[in-house]
Design a protein around this motif. Structure first.
Motif, PDB file in Angstrom:
ATOM      1  N   VAL A 253      21.463   3.664  49.252  1.00 54.43           N
ATOM      2  CA  VAL A 253      21.157   3.008  50.440  1.00 54.43           C
ATOM      3  C   VAL A 253      19.967   4.059  51.007  1.00 54.43           C
ATOM      4  O   VAL A 253      19.031   3.537  51.698  1.00 54.43           O
TER       5      VAL A 253
ATOM      6  N   VAL B 169      23.368  -5.773  50.282  1.00 52.13           N
ATOM      7  CA  VAL B 169      23.338  -5.121  48.990  1.00 52.13           C
ATOM      8  C   VAL B 169      23.661  -5.947  47.750  1.00 52.13           C
ATOM      9  O   VAL B 169      24.597  -6.780  47.924  1.00 52.13           O
TER      10      VAL B 169
ATOM     11  N   ILE C  57      28.332   3.565  50.077  1.00 47.95           N
ATOM     12  CA  ILE C  57      27.459   2.823  50.941  1.00 47.95           C
ATOM     13  C   ILE C  57      28.109   2.821  52.339  1.00 47.95           C
ATOM     14  O   ILE C  57      27.161   2.968  53.257  1.00 47.95           O
TER      15      ILE C  57
ATOM     16  N   GLY D  78      24.989  -9.711  51.036  1.00 47.41           N
ATOM     17  CA  GLY D  78      24.938  -9.172  49.731  1.00 47.41           C
ATOM     18  C   GLY D  78      25.633 -10.135  48.714  1.00 47.41           C
ATOM     19  O   GLY D  78      25.920 -11.240  49.127  1.00 47.41           O
TER      20      GLY D  78
ATOM     21  N   ILE E 197      18.889  -3.025  46.728  1.00 46.60           N
ATOM     22  CA  ILE E 197      19.157  -3.017  48.395  1.00 46.60           C
ATOM     23  C   ILE E 197      17.922  -3.430  49.069  1.00 46.60           C
ATOM     24  O   ILE E 197      16.724  -3.052  48.722  1.00 46.60           O
TER      25      ILE E 197
END
Lengths: 350, 350
Positions: free
Chosen positions: B81, B100, B120, B134, B147
């Motif tokens: 991240v 993600v 995360i 994600g 990401i």
């Protein structure tokens, strides 16, 4: 003219990370006024122009989502974009930008990445979306592509999964099952090839379902058609994993049940005949096959007259109270068969 | 209390794709009013609130960017991240949302993914960003994380790489080289461990550089500090690949050259002593090591008084005409040494 039968291929390391991204993306042009800056800075800058931002991401992994034994790299690049644009279309939004991340093993030469990017470029051009960022790295094995798609849309146009009401009609674009049966044909012919490389693959006559598998399209056209018909769906989703699991998603988010009529599920005649040739139930291919990338949505029953004669749409069922559950109504007998989430699942179908 | 030394681990297939994403993300809460809807629909909806959208993506691959032999999964999630938020900070923008994507082989149990997501979640909380989307899929081998970070910012605050002018001062936050030397210590101790699993790793005393490698931070604080000082950088980039290649990027985009003074490069005393212990040149570690995630920017010389006594900033050089090139000015001798792009490159440093 003499042709080099073994052209020299370029290792990725000849470029390095920055040179490679520059090389792969330098010929991309921009279609959208909302794209202010793109590849070449720490991040891209997008001007939302007063609209909401709709964003989605999907990852495709070699050996799970595609087999390079029979999927051309250019098609792979095209399809990877389409899969993501389909998610934006499913929000009734207009896709405007994408970001592409690739992890590739050193067995791929630069020329392979150029093929993938040529497919990405074709999709960008066809759908008028701009490539605004990405990252390319090596991996210890295989190819993994991750794409993020961005759309911009006026708030009043956006459609979520959670707005279906009891008695709403369940509507589908296009037809189903073709992509799954195209995959079965590709896998069959690939097995024959592996067993005997001198055998010619028998692909003649399967054009439609092969195209549905290898070069699917996102239904970004539907938003405009619905606008012209003055219909705003109450809920919407794209059919990526099979009709059955998509209906269950709408049910879960909208808190209604659904009745799906077997006899109404639209299927191409080639899909049906190929299913029969392979001893598969065509309806099961539509319910659980996936990868058709059609849109599934609900509309108020008051809007039925507006869409009933349109060739892109088929009413396949309706919403009921949540307590009444989600069932397929069998052709003829009317028997109720529970829908379950046996859609295509990357962790199970390996 | 009896402890189960071999707790039963859960295969990913026990959840399936949708159940897994839901399981991993259901405890995430939202910090930003711009996050309208997140995981659970085809796409997330973000309200740009009148601001520009800044977006970037980065991919991390096992065996290339990290070695699970010595990188804890929680730290990996956190760092993945941070790496992306650093790109948003480098635009002088405020990160607000992330998406993600994970591709994981079946050798990873659900508990491993929970560890990654706990990292995360920690990063999301610390930086006040929202996880809005994600995709999680299986891969044939290894772990790949991709990401996408989104930031929202008023147009007048955004800083690109292309605004540096001749005579502008080159300024750096924090210090350099620590992350690279932390990696060298981790790799040394991992080699010792592989040779003799009974040996205890010697990590004592290396805390600062290990933290720089394992738990780096994105300098999202710098934007506010600069605002308070009433300084707007003319160009900016984050130091992910080594100071040398970042200076070349600013040079390339701003069409100026740079002089970098060796004696001004800020380094922690532990970084210097560890480099000497490992027979490495500390300055080379700063120039080419990478992964420090500090910010490098240029300011007008008129702003020098505003930042000169601030503990977060060091003036390390200045911009010259493009024709004068990019050079390190050696300590003492004043010799000019050409800067080259030997930063960390995923395709070369394997």
């Amino acid at each position: 003219m003499l042709e080099d039968k073994n052209p020299q291929l370029t290792p990725i390391s000849a470029y390095g990370e920055f040179g490679l991204i520059k090389h792969l993306t330098e010929n991309f042009s921009f279609e959208n006024s909302s794209t202010e800056t793109a590849v070449g800075d720490d991040a891209a800058i997008i001007n939302p122009e007063g609209k909401k931002v709709v964003v989605s991401t999907d990852v495709l992994a070699e050996g799970v989502h595609f087999n390079l034994g029979y999927v051309p790299l250019k098609h792979l690049g095209y399809k990877a974009v389409v899969v993501n644009l389909s998610d934006i279309a499913a929000m009734n939004a207009t896709p405007t930008q994408i970001l592409v991340s690739l992890a590739v093993s050193n067995r791929f030469p630069v020329e392979a990445l150029e093929e993938i990017y040529s497919g990405i470029a074709l999709a960008c051009k066809h759908y008028k979306v701009d490539l605004v960022g990405g990252d390319t790295t090596s991996s210890t094995s295989g190819l993994v592509m991750s794409i993020t798609a961005i759309g911009l849309e006026d708030e009043e146009n956006i459609v979520k999964r959670n707005g279906a009401k009891v008695n709403d009609l369940l509507v589908l674009t296009g037809d189903l099952g073709g992509a799954y049966l195209g995959l079965q044909i590709l896998e069959r012919e690939h097995s024959v090839f592996l067993a005997n490389p001198n055998m010619q693959p028998e692909m003649d006559g399967y054009d439609y379902i092969l195209e549905r598998q290898l070069k699917p399209e996102a239904r970004t056209d539907i938003k405009n058609i619905l606008k012209e018909l003055d219909v705003k769906p109450t809920s919407m989703i794209d059919v990526s994993d099979g009709l059955s699991s998509e209906i269950l998603h709408l049910s879960d988010q909208s808190k209604v049940g659904f009745r799906l009529y077997e006899e109404k599920i639209p299927m191409d005649s080639l899909t049906i005949s190929t299913a029969e040739e392979l001893n598969l139930n065509p309806v099961m291919c539509a319910l659980s096959g996936g990868e058709d990338y059609e849109l599934l949505f609900t509309i108020s029953p008051n809007d039925f007259d507006k869409i009933k004669n349109h060739p892109d749409f088929t009413v396949i069922g309706h919403a009921v109270d949540l307590e009444q559950g989600n069932y397929l109504v069998a052709r003829g007998s009317g028997e109720l068969i529970a829908l379950n989430a046996q859609g295509w699942d990357a962790f199970l179908n390996k």
